[in-house]
Each structure stands twice: as C-alpha cells, then as structure tokens.
Write a protein that holds these residues in place. Structure first.
Motif, PDB file in Angstrom:
ATOM      1  N   LEU A   1      52.703  76.952  -6.819  1.00 35.64           N
ATOM      2  CA  LEU A   1      51.756  77.426  -5.706  1.00 35.64           C
ATOM      3  C   LEU A   1      52.400  77.484  -4.574  1.00 35.64           C
ATOM      4  CD1 LEU A   1      48.490  75.721  -6.888  1.00 35.64           C
ATOM      5  CD2 LEU A   1      49.075  78.117  -7.240  1.00 35.64           C
ATOM      6  N   PHE A   2      53.362  76.568  -4.434  1.00 36.35           N
ATOM      7  CA  PHE A   2      53.984  76.484  -3.131  1.00 36.35           C
ATOM      8  C   PHE A   2      55.678  76.496  -3.258  1.00 36.35           C
ATOM      9  CE2 PHE A   2      50.094  74.497  -2.104  1.00 36.35           C
ATOM     10  CZ  PHE A   2      49.520  75.186  -1.149  1.00 36.35           C
ATOM     11  N   MET A   3      56.327  77.106  -2.125  1.00 41.15           N
ATOM     12  CA  MET A   3      57.820  76.892  -2.126  1.00 41.15           C
ATOM     13  C   MET A   3      58.020  76.077  -0.719  1.00 41.15           C
ATOM     14  SD  MET A   3      58.919  80.764  -2.787  1.00 41.15           S
ATOM     15  CE  MET A   3      58.046  81.559  -1.528  1.00 41.15           C
ATOM     16  N   GLN A   4      59.253  75.243  -0.855  1.00 39.46           N
ATOM     17  CA  GLN A   4      59.329  74.481   0.287  1.00 39.46           C
ATOM     18  C   GLN A   4      60.410  75.303   1.292  1.00 39.46           C
ATOM     19  OE1 GLN A   4      58.485  71.207   0.224  1.00 39.46           O
ATOM     20  NE2 GLN A   4      58.783  71.021   2.398  1.00 39.46           N
ATOM     21  N   ARG A   5      59.715  75.087   2.622  1.00 42.77           N
ATOM     22  CA  ARG A   5      60.425  76.030   3.541  1.00 42.77           C
ATOM     23  C   ARG A   5      61.204  75.003   4.902  1.00 42.77           C
ATOM     24  NH1 ARG A   5      61.455  79.045   0.413  1.00 42.77           N
ATOM     25  NH2 ARG A   5      61.204  81.253   0.238  1.00 42.77           N
ATOM     26  N   GLY A   6      61.677  74.184   4.531  1.00 44.66           N
ATOM     27  CA  GLY A   6      62.349  73.074   5.492  1.00 44.66           C
ATOM     28  C   GLY A   6      61.368  72.019   5.445  1.00 44.66           C
ATOM     29  N   ARG A   7      60.620  71.597   6.680  1.00 40.27           N
ATOM     30  CA  ARG A   7      59.462  71.017   6.604  1.00 40.27           C
ATOM     31  C   ARG A   7      58.185  71.447   6.121  1.00 40.27           C
ATOM     32  NH1 ARG A   7      60.671  67.070  11.903  1.00 40.27           N
ATOM     33  NH2 ARG A   7      62.909  66.295  11.357  1.00 40.27           N
ATOM     34  N   ASN A   8      58.251  72.869   6.040  1.00 39.68           N
ATOM     35  CA  ASN A   8      56.864  73.369   5.942  1.00 39.68           C
ATOM     36  C   ASN A   8      56.742  73.638   4.478  1.00 39.68           C
ATOM     37  OD1 ASN A   8      56.712  73.117   8.657  1.00 39.68           O
ATOM     38  ND2 ASN A   8      55.649  75.021   8.818  1.00 39.68           N
ATOM     39  N   VAL A   9      55.642  74.267   3.884  1.00 40.84           N
ATOM     40  CA  VAL A   9      55.576  74.761   2.480  1.00 40.84           C
ATOM     41  C   VAL A   9      55.122  76.168   2.812  1.00 40.84           C
ATOM     42  CG1 VAL A   9      55.051  72.750   1.173  1.00 40.84           C
ATOM     43  CG2 VAL A   9      53.103  73.823   2.417  1.00 40.84           C
ATOM     44  N   GLN A  10      55.378  76.877   1.894  1.00 45.46           N
ATOM     45  CA  GLN A  10      54.973  78.537   1.762  1.00 45.46           C
ATOM     46  C   GLN A  10      54.312  78.880   0.490  1.00 45.46           C
ATOM     47  OE1 GLN A  10      57.662  81.332   3.400  1.00 45.46           O
ATOM     48  NE2 GLN A  10      56.946  82.835   2.176  1.00 45.46           N
ATOM     49  N   LEU A  11      53.276  79.660   0.522  1.00 46.38           N
ATOM     50  CA  LEU A  11      52.514  80.063  -0.767  1.00 46.38           C
ATOM     51  C   LEU A  11      53.531  81.029  -1.513  1.00 46.38           C
ATOM     52  CD1 LEU A  11      49.044  80.641   0.417  1.00 46.38           C
ATOM     53  CD2 LEU A  11      49.677  78.755  -1.246  1.00 46.38           C
ATOM     54  N   THR A  12      53.713  80.860  -2.925  1.00 49.35           N
ATOM     55  CA  THR A  12      54.204  81.722  -3.659  1.00 49.35           C
ATOM     56  C   THR A  12      53.250  82.940  -3.841  1.00 49.35           C
ATOM     57  OG1 THR A  12      53.160  80.790  -5.632  1.00 49.35           O
ATOM     58  CG2 THR A  12      55.406  79.891  -4.957  1.00 49.35           C
ATOM     59  N   PRO A  13      53.937  84.080  -4.358  1.00 47.76           N
ATOM     60  CA  PRO A  13      52.948  85.215  -4.514  1.00 47.76           C
ATOM     61  C   PRO A  13      51.568  84.831  -5.202  1.00 47.76           C
ATOM     62  CG  PRO A  13      55.224  86.153  -4.674  1.00 47.76           C
ATOM     63  CD  PRO A  13      55.038  84.434  -4.820  1.00 47.76           C
ATOM     64  N   VAL A  14      51.841  84.237  -6.401  1.00 53.53           N
ATOM     65  CA  VAL A  14      50.980  83.743  -7.239  1.00 53.53           C
ATOM     66  C   VAL A  14      49.890  82.768  -6.490  1.00 53.53           C
ATOM     67  CG1 VAL A  14      51.805  81.818  -8.522  1.00 53.53           C
ATOM     68  CG2 VAL A  14      50.089  82.907  -9.700  1.00 53.53           C
ATOM     69  N   GLY A  15      50.361  81.833  -5.670  1.00 49.18           N
ATOM     70  CA  GLY A  15      49.732  80.966  -4.899  1.00 49.18           C
ATOM     71  C   GLY A  15      48.904  81.763  -3.884  1.00 49.18           C
ATOM     72  N   GLN A  16      49.134  82.935  -3.379  1.00 47.70           N
ATOM     73  CA  GLN A  16      48.455  83.630  -2.491  1.00 47.70           C
ATOM     74  C   GLN A  16      47.294  84.351  -3.068  1.00 47.70           C
ATOM     75  OE1 GLN A  16      51.231  86.562  -1.049  1.00 47.70           O
ATOM     76  NE2 GLN A  16      52.310  85.427   0.368  1.00 47.70           N
ATOM     77  N   LEU A  17      47.542  84.645  -4.412  1.00 51.64           N
ATOM     78  CA  LEU A  17      46.400  85.448  -5.270  1.00 51.64           C
ATOM     79  C   LEU A  17      45.339  83.960  -5.431  1.00 51.64           C
ATOM     80  CD1 LEU A  17      45.376  87.522  -7.043  1.00 51.64           C
ATOM     81  CD2 LEU A  17      46.627  86.489  -8.927  1.00 51.64           C
ATOM     82  N   PHE A  18      45.779  82.949  -5.828  1.00 54.58           N
ATOM     83  CA  PHE A  18      44.984  81.897  -6.180  1.00 54.58           C
ATOM     84  C   PHE A  18      44.163  81.443  -4.909  1.00 54.58           C
ATOM     85  CE2 PHE A  18      44.073  77.200  -7.071  1.00 54.58           C
ATOM     86  CZ  PHE A  18      43.383  77.487  -8.198  1.00 54.58           C
ATOM     87  N   LEU A  19      44.861  81.578  -3.686  1.00 57.21           N
ATOM     88  CA  LEU A  19      44.259  80.938  -2.394  1.00 57.21           C
ATOM     89  C   LEU A  19      42.912  81.821  -2.270  1.00 57.21           C
ATOM     90  CD1 LEU A  19      44.053  79.302   0.096  1.00 57.21           C
ATOM     91  CD2 LEU A  19      45.504  81.218   1.338  1.00 57.21           C
ATOM     92  N   ARG A  20      43.030  83.012  -2.529  1.00 57.95           N
ATOM     93  CA  ARG A  20      41.747  83.920  -2.255  1.00 57.95           C
ATOM     94  C   ARG A  20      40.598  83.563  -3.215  1.00 57.95           C
ATOM     95  NH1 ARG A  20      45.559  88.036  -1.932  1.00 57.95           N
ATOM     96  NH2 ARG A  20      45.379  88.929  -3.967  1.00 57.95           N
ATOM     97  N   ARG A  21      41.063  83.312  -4.250  1.00 58.27           N
ATOM     98  CA  ARG A  21      39.799  82.568  -5.278  1.00 58.27           C
ATOM     99  C   ARG A  21      39.291  81.520  -4.988  1.00 58.27           C
ATOM    100  NH1 ARG A  21      37.824  87.360  -7.402  1.00 58.27           N
ATOM    101  NH2 ARG A  21      39.448  88.496  -8.674  1.00 58.27           N
ATOM    102  N   ALA A  22      40.263  80.521  -4.722  1.00 54.32           N
ATOM    103  CA  ALA A  22      39.784  79.005  -4.027  1.00 54.32           C
ATOM    104  C   ALA A  22      38.871  79.089  -3.077  1.00 54.32           C
ATOM    105  CB  ALA A  22      41.132  78.365  -4.112  1.00 54.32           C
ATOM    106  N   GLU A  23      39.220  79.981  -1.947  1.00 47.87           N
ATOM    107  CA  GLU A  23      38.531  80.002  -0.809  1.00 47.87           C
ATOM    108  C   GLU A  23      37.132  80.414  -1.093  1.00 47.87           C
ATOM    109  OE1 GLU A  23      41.268  80.517   3.036  1.00 47.87           O
ATOM    110  OE2 GLU A  23      40.924  82.231   1.741  1.00 47.87           O
ATOM    111  N   SER A  24      37.031  81.488  -2.002  1.00 50.18           N
ATOM    112  CA  SER A  24      35.890  81.849  -2.354  1.00 50.18           C
ATOM    113  C   SER A  24      34.849  81.078  -3.144  1.00 50.18           C
ATOM    114  CB  SER A  24      36.234  83.258  -3.256  1.00 50.18           C
ATOM    115  OG  SER A  24      34.865  83.641  -3.731  1.00 50.18           O
TER     116      SER A  24
END
Length: 300
Positions: A47-70
């Motif tokens: 669901l996430f990729m590491q970007r330095g000290r931060n994390v970033q959603l993968t494409p499937v993570g972005q899809l899952f986020l919309r459903r999880a928020e709903s």
C-alpha cells in the motif's frame, strides 16, 4: 480485516508519515507499522512506498484509500444517525460555504438556529464553487451554500434561497466616490481588482462588464472579500462586491456606490446530495434555513 487497521492506514496515507500518524493517534509507531504490515499481508499488495522519511501511496494504495475513507465515513455517519435518532438535539451538522458568506450570513443563521437548538454542533468547511460541490458529493458536508445553483450536475439538488445586489466599490478619492449611483460603463477605463479564477464572483463581474460594453482591465487579484475591499480602499483599483461582503465596516473602507438598474446581482443556493435523505438534525437545519430565507430574512 480490522477497523483499527483501516483507521491507521487512512491516518498514515493522509499524513504520509508513520511517526506523525502514530503521534496523532496517540499510539506507538511500532503498533501503526505492525497493523499496516498485517493489512498489506491480508490484501496481498503493498500500500505504501518509502520516500526518504516519508511514505507514499502506491497506485493500488490510492485506490484502497478511497474505499477505506468511504467505509469510515459511512461508519461515522451510522454512529451519528444512531445518536441523532436517540436525541437529534445533540447531533452534528456539517456545512460548507464560500468565504464571502462567512463574514455575516453564516454567523447570523447559526446564531438564530442555535437559539432554538443550543446543543447541536456544527463543523464548517469553506471552499470555492467546484470544491464545495465535491465536498457535498464526497459526503464531507451535509449541506452547502453555493453561488450560483449548479445546473450541470445531476448528483446534487437544491434551491435558490437568496438574491443579493452587487455594489461598485471605489477608492475614497475617486471622482465617482460621492455619487449615489453610477452606470457600470462609467468604470470602463478603470483598473479592476477581481477574485482569482475559480471563485464564482469573478465571472459575475466579468460578464457584467462585458454586458456594459467593455472587458475589465485586471490589475490585482485576490481570494477573499477582505483583501479585495482592502486593495480598493488602498487605491489599487475598483471592483464589485455583494452587499453581504460590505456589511462589516472598519476604519479602512472603500466608497460604496449603487449600480443603476438593471444592476448586477448574484444568487445563493443551498445544495445537498440528490436522492439521499438528510440526517434528522441536518434535515431540521435545512427546513429552518428554507423558512428563514422565505420569511424572516426577507422581512429584515
């Protein structure tokens, strides 16, 4: 899949940082990381990729986020509906509106409503035309004031509740500042201070100037009525503002001059999601607003 996993996932996705999400959730970072890892294992995806000290959603993570928020929003709404069913006088109303209404109108209607329903809570969200429609559709707000009423969106519905005139505002030393009323065409050679693109008042002013026979020369742009008013008072140009935006006075004000008939006006509508019943408390507030503008507001 546990509810806690979805909550942790959404917090990390919004903050793009595991440690900051853990601090906001008041739990250990390791607990958040562990739940995210278990969620990824259960789903079989990252669901996430590491970007330095931060994390970033993968494409499937972005899809899952919309459903999880709903899912979480629906759960919150279900809990609120139960509370409101038990006692609608202690419910919460989520209201969206443009900045120009926040100076005078919104405080006024909220005060009137809370005088009758003192325990009802409000959550406010300000925005521009497009963002307010999006907030309604995404169930971020229950109701929204908007200008004008959307005529090309079949997923929202509403009604016009108010029409208000726009006035010319001029620097105090302007030759027309002491006139009782003027034709808009008299400002054709002036520099205009307008709202930025995306704000509904901009096309209203632009179209009014075109109807008067000229294209406004834009010198400055702003995003709030206070900024527009202040820039005009400082001599940076002229503009048009709705009556409500001029109700608040200060020591640094422009001259306000009425425009001759037919004048310039804007409509304000109250919108909601089409085909979806409002919660008990939001429905109560909606009915109050309709009556308020039909009866009480017009009599003032």
């Amino acid at each position: 899949m546990e509810l806690r996993q979805l909550q942790y996932f959404v917090h990390v996705a919004r903050m793009q940082h595991v440690t900051k999400a853990a601090e906001e959730l008041h739990v250990a970072q390791s607990a958040v990381s562990r739940q995210i890892h278990r969620l990824e294992e259960e789903l079989g995806v990252r669901l996430f990729m590491q970007r330095g000290r931060n994390v970033q959603l993968t494409p499937v993570g972005q899809l899952f986020l919309r459903r999880a928020e709903s899912i979480l929003d629906n759960l919150d709404q279900a809990v609120n509906e139960i509370h409101e069913f038990l006692d609608p006088e202690h419910g919460e109303i989520r209201l969206g509106f443009p900045h120009s209404l926040g100076i005078h109108l919104i405080p006024q209607v909220i005060a009137e409503f809370r005088a009758k329903h003192p325990n009802v809570k409000f959550r406010f969200k300000q925005g521009m035309f497009a963002s307010l429609i999006r907030d309604v559709l995404d169930a971020e707000v229950d109701l929204a004031f908007i200008s004008p009423l959307p005529d090309k969106n079949d997923r929202v519905c509403g009604e016009i509740v108010l029409t208000e005139n726009l006035f010319a505002i001029l620097p105090m030393n302007h030759p027309l500042a002491r006139e009782e009323e003027i034709d808009l065409q008299q400002l054709k050679d002036e520099t205009f201070v307008l709202f930025s693109n995306g704000y509904s008042l901009r096309p209203i002013v632009w179209d009014a100037c075109k109807a008067a026979g000229f294209i406004p020369k834009i010198g400055f742009e702003g995003e709030e009525t206070d900024a527009i008013r202040g820039l005009v008072a400082a001599g940076m140009g002229v503009s048009l503002l709705p009556e409500m935006a001029l109700s608040h006075t200060s020591s640094f004000m422009p001259a306000v001059v009425r425009l001759k008939e037919p004048g310039v006006s804007r409509t304000i509508a109250l919108i909601r999601r089409k085909g979806e019943k409002l919660s008990t408390v939001a429905g109560l507030f909606h009915d109050f607003l309709i009556h308020y503008f039909q009866e009480e507001y017009r009599s003032r």
